[in-house]
Write a protein that holds these residues in place. Sequence first.
Motif, PDB file in Angstrom:
ATOM      1  N   UNK A  27      31.368  43.962  24.898  1.00 52.05           N
ATOM      2  CA  UNK A  27      30.357  43.834  25.508  1.00 52.05           C
ATOM      3  C   UNK A  27      30.043  42.657  26.592  1.00 52.05           C
ATOM      4  N   UNK A  28      30.565  41.496  26.162  1.00 54.51           N
ATOM      5  CA  UNK A  28      30.403  40.172  26.981  1.00 54.51           C
ATOM      6  C   UNK A  28      30.953  40.528  28.344  1.00 54.51           C
ATOM      7  N   UNK A  29      32.336  41.038  28.147  1.00 52.68           N
ATOM      8  CA  UNK A  29      33.243  41.523  29.476  1.00 52.68           C
ATOM      9  C   UNK A  29      32.136  42.181  30.349  1.00 52.68           C
ATOM     10  N   UNK A  30      31.286  43.311  29.969  1.00 49.26           N
ATOM     11  CA  UNK A  30      30.743  44.129  30.853  1.00 49.26           C
ATOM     12  C   UNK A  30      29.309  43.230  31.249  1.00 49.26           C
ATOM     13  N   UNK A  31      29.161  42.310  30.887  1.00 45.04           N
ATOM     14  CA  UNK A  31      28.076  41.408  31.293  1.00 45.04           C
ATOM     15  C   UNK A  31      28.525  40.582  32.437  1.00 45.04           C
ATOM     16  N   UNK A  32      29.677  40.035  32.226  1.00 44.27           N
ATOM     17  CA  UNK A  32      30.414  39.166  33.043  1.00 44.27           C
ATOM     18  C   UNK A  32      30.968  39.943  34.356  1.00 44.27           C
ATOM     19  N   UNK A  52      32.521  35.645  44.193  1.00 43.43           N
ATOM     20  CA  UNK A  52      32.368  35.324  42.740  1.00 43.43           C
ATOM     21  C   UNK A  52      32.207  34.017  42.406  1.00 43.43           C
ATOM     22  N   UNK A  53      32.857  32.925  43.221  1.00 46.93           N
ATOM     23  CA  UNK A  53      32.554  31.430  43.071  1.00 46.93           C
ATOM     24  C   UNK A  53      30.990  31.392  43.155  1.00 46.93           C
ATOM     25  N   UNK A  54      30.706  31.868  44.401  1.00 45.26           N
ATOM     26  CA  UNK A  54      29.203  31.658  44.800  1.00 45.26           C
ATOM     27  C   UNK A  54      28.371  32.036  43.530  1.00 45.26           C
ATOM     28  N   UNK A  55      28.363  33.135  43.272  1.00 37.57           N
ATOM     29  CA  UNK A  55      27.419  33.513  41.986  1.00 37.57           C
ATOM     30  C   UNK A  55      27.650  32.818  40.644  1.00 37.57           C
ATOM     31  N   UNK A  56      28.956  32.414  40.485  1.00 37.64           N
ATOM     32  CA  UNK A  56      29.324  31.612  39.284  1.00 37.64           C
ATOM     33  C   UNK A  56      28.659  30.202  39.407  1.00 37.64           C
ATOM     34  N   UNK A  66      30.206  43.341  35.159  1.00 36.86           N
ATOM     35  CA  UNK A  66      29.521  44.414  35.677  1.00 36.86           C
ATOM     36  C   UNK A  66      28.016  44.070  36.284  1.00 36.86           C
ATOM     37  N   UNK A  67      27.651  43.036  35.201  1.00 32.18           N
ATOM     38  CA  UNK A  67      26.013  42.609  35.484  1.00 32.18           C
ATOM     39  C   UNK A  67      25.904  41.326  36.192  1.00 32.18           C
ATOM     40  N   UNK A  68      26.752  40.362  35.868  1.00 34.15           N
ATOM     41  CA  UNK A  68      26.607  39.085  36.654  1.00 34.15           C
ATOM     42  C   UNK A  68      27.615  39.003  37.492  1.00 34.15           C
ATOM     43  N   UNK A  69      28.534  39.764  37.689  1.00 41.25           N
ATOM     44  CA  UNK A  69      29.416  39.706  39.122  1.00 41.25           C
ATOM     45  C   UNK A  69      30.274  38.525  39.414  1.00 41.25           C
ATOM     46  N   UNK A  70      30.543  37.999  38.080  1.00 40.41           N
ATOM     47  CA  UNK A  70      31.123  36.765  38.254  1.00 40.41           C
ATOM     48  C   UNK A  70      32.711  36.654  37.629  1.00 40.41           C
ATOM     49  N   UNK A  71      33.271  37.947  37.284  1.00 43.54           N
ATOM     50  CA  UNK A  71      34.534  38.247  36.744  1.00 43.54           C
ATOM     51  C   UNK A  71      35.249  39.230  37.177  1.00 43.54           C
ATOM     52  N   UNK A 108      30.515  29.540  32.428  1.00 43.47           N
ATOM     53  CA  UNK A 108      29.115  29.636  33.410  1.00 43.47           C
ATOM     54  C   UNK A 108      28.652  28.183  33.685  1.00 43.47           C
ATOM     55  N   UNK A 109      28.590  27.275  32.769  1.00 45.04           N
ATOM     56  CA  UNK A 109      27.981  26.173  32.952  1.00 45.04           C
ATOM     57  C   UNK A 109      28.860  25.094  33.956  1.00 45.04           C
ATOM     58  N   UNK A 110      30.085  25.409  33.884  1.00 43.71           N
ATOM     59  CA  UNK A 110      31.082  24.945  34.845  1.00 43.71           C
ATOM     60  C   UNK A 110      31.254  25.569  36.206  1.00 43.71           C
ATOM     61  N   UNK A 111      30.355  26.798  36.194  1.00 44.25           N
ATOM     62  CA  UNK A 111      30.517  27.760  37.701  1.00 44.25           C
ATOM     63  C   UNK A 111      31.965  28.150  37.929  1.00 44.25           C
ATOM     64  N   UNK A 112      32.666  28.369  36.710  1.00 42.84           N
ATOM     65  CA  UNK A 112      33.925  28.979  37.133  1.00 42.84           C
ATOM     66  C   UNK A 112      34.048  30.353  36.701  1.00 42.84           C
ATOM     67  N   UNK A 113      34.810  31.145  37.615  1.00 46.61           N
ATOM     68  CA  UNK A 113      34.769  32.753  37.351  1.00 46.61           C
ATOM     69  C   UNK A 113      35.892  33.065  36.541  1.00 46.61           C
ATOM     70  N   UNK A 114      35.723  34.092  35.853  1.00 49.01           N
ATOM     71  CA  UNK A 114      36.486  34.452  34.750  1.00 49.01           C
ATOM     72  C   UNK A 114      37.307  35.746  35.115  1.00 49.01           C
ATOM     73  N   UNK A 115      38.463  35.673  34.237  1.00 46.02           N
ATOM     74  CA  UNK A 115      39.398  37.238  34.142  1.00 46.02           C
ATOM     75  C   UNK A 115      39.140  37.441  32.773  1.00 46.02           C
TER      76      UNK A 115
END
Length: 465
Positions: A369-374, A424-428, A376-381, A352-359
């Motif tokens: 739980x963290x996967x769901x945050x990334x 995704x990149x924009x949100x990240x 479903x909630x944040x939309x960066x993965x 997140x600090x680097x602004x990089x989206x995740x798989x």
Amino acid sequence: MNGLTNNTTTPNPHFILIPLMAQGHMIPMVDMACLLAAGGAVVSFITTPVNAARIRPFISRIQTSSLAIRFVELRFPSAEAGLPLGCENLDLLPDSKFNKPFVEALPLLGNQLELQLGKQIPIPDCIISDTKHAWAGSIARKLLILILSSTDPRRIEMAKAQVERWVDSPTWEKLRDECYAAEEAADGIVINTFEELEPWCVEMYRKATGKKVWPIGPLSLYNREIESTAIRGNEVPAMEAEKLQRWLDEREKRSVVFISFGSLARNPISQLTEIGCGLKAAGARFIWVVKEAEVKSGTEAEKWMEEFEDRSAKDKKGIVIRGWAPQMVVLSHPAVGGFMTHCGWNSILEAICAGVPMATWPHFADQFLNERLVVDVLGIGVAVGAVVPVKPADEERKEAVVGREKVEKAVVRLMDEGQEGEERRRRASEFGEKARNAMEEGGSSCQNLKGVIKYVSDRKNKISG
């Protein structure tokens, strides 16, 4: 770190930091020590000989700085706990059957710590301990010291099987209850997150606990210099670091996917094969971190990995790193456009600090739980497709849990240059900017850090007055 000074009109409060001996817990707590010291506190960081040796370059760097941090080494009770000699960190345990004895050994550090606290000058005012150190609370109460719990609250509805932890196992009831009781008795809670990332969760946690809750992260952003970032957690040989840097510098912007599954996960040869074949089919350039424990010398896995490395080098498609990698340095490089991760909280915050989206490829503990945050909630993965938790350091597991087709599909989606990928990149990128702002002067985490120090200072003055 901007916005923090050593100016204070009262005697500096003295914090004792006790991390769980695991890389994912020790690294951010070292960063926490630096932040507290930069804010005017005195800090004693509790560690053991093996763990101190692993971060020796970082300790040396701190000791030559003006930060008031001392590292206190306690003997780890390996023999008393029936653990192999030198197993002073969770990622050094040869099998998951040693997890419970390891956690049960932690209270045996108590007598040593009490003796050390009696020698500390200035006298300690506050202990910040990981939630697994339930025993630290009794020492704090005995010595009339504030006790703050360090944790990462994240709550999303999902399948029960994906959120079961070690302490939920049938033989862990006593340890689980002790951890819960210790957290309940804590005076406050310090969290490695920031208000803008999950405000609803932070607010719910404050209401649920009725305690002071201070999000002071991302702690990794304390390290702004490349040299400091590269030596967090372990040291990378200079030649390897230079080779990696040159390879990245020669790649196009956002063209590389970085793959790393943390310090505890163990993949059998069947899973390594599926990952490698999936990467090849996806066609993206990559940096893949494979820990030494996964690929032992002379094994089938070693032979396959050497052949895969040779092919990747000839095709100029990728690099395989054995053991430790400077993750923050890699993620911050412009050539990196995606990160396949096990969803450990440190890794998520660093991406997140680097602004990089995740798989996202969770393995155990809080990672689903963290996967769901990334995702479903944040939309960066994008989810790779792992649904069944696996045990860390499980030497008996032979089967792959994610096939090559899912690996390929996740990498292609992650590196997509179309509308979905760009969003995704924009949100990240936006969350990365919010993370950096939170740590600057006037930012939410900077203010919360000052709040922690003031809370302890006010109590110190009240007692001494």
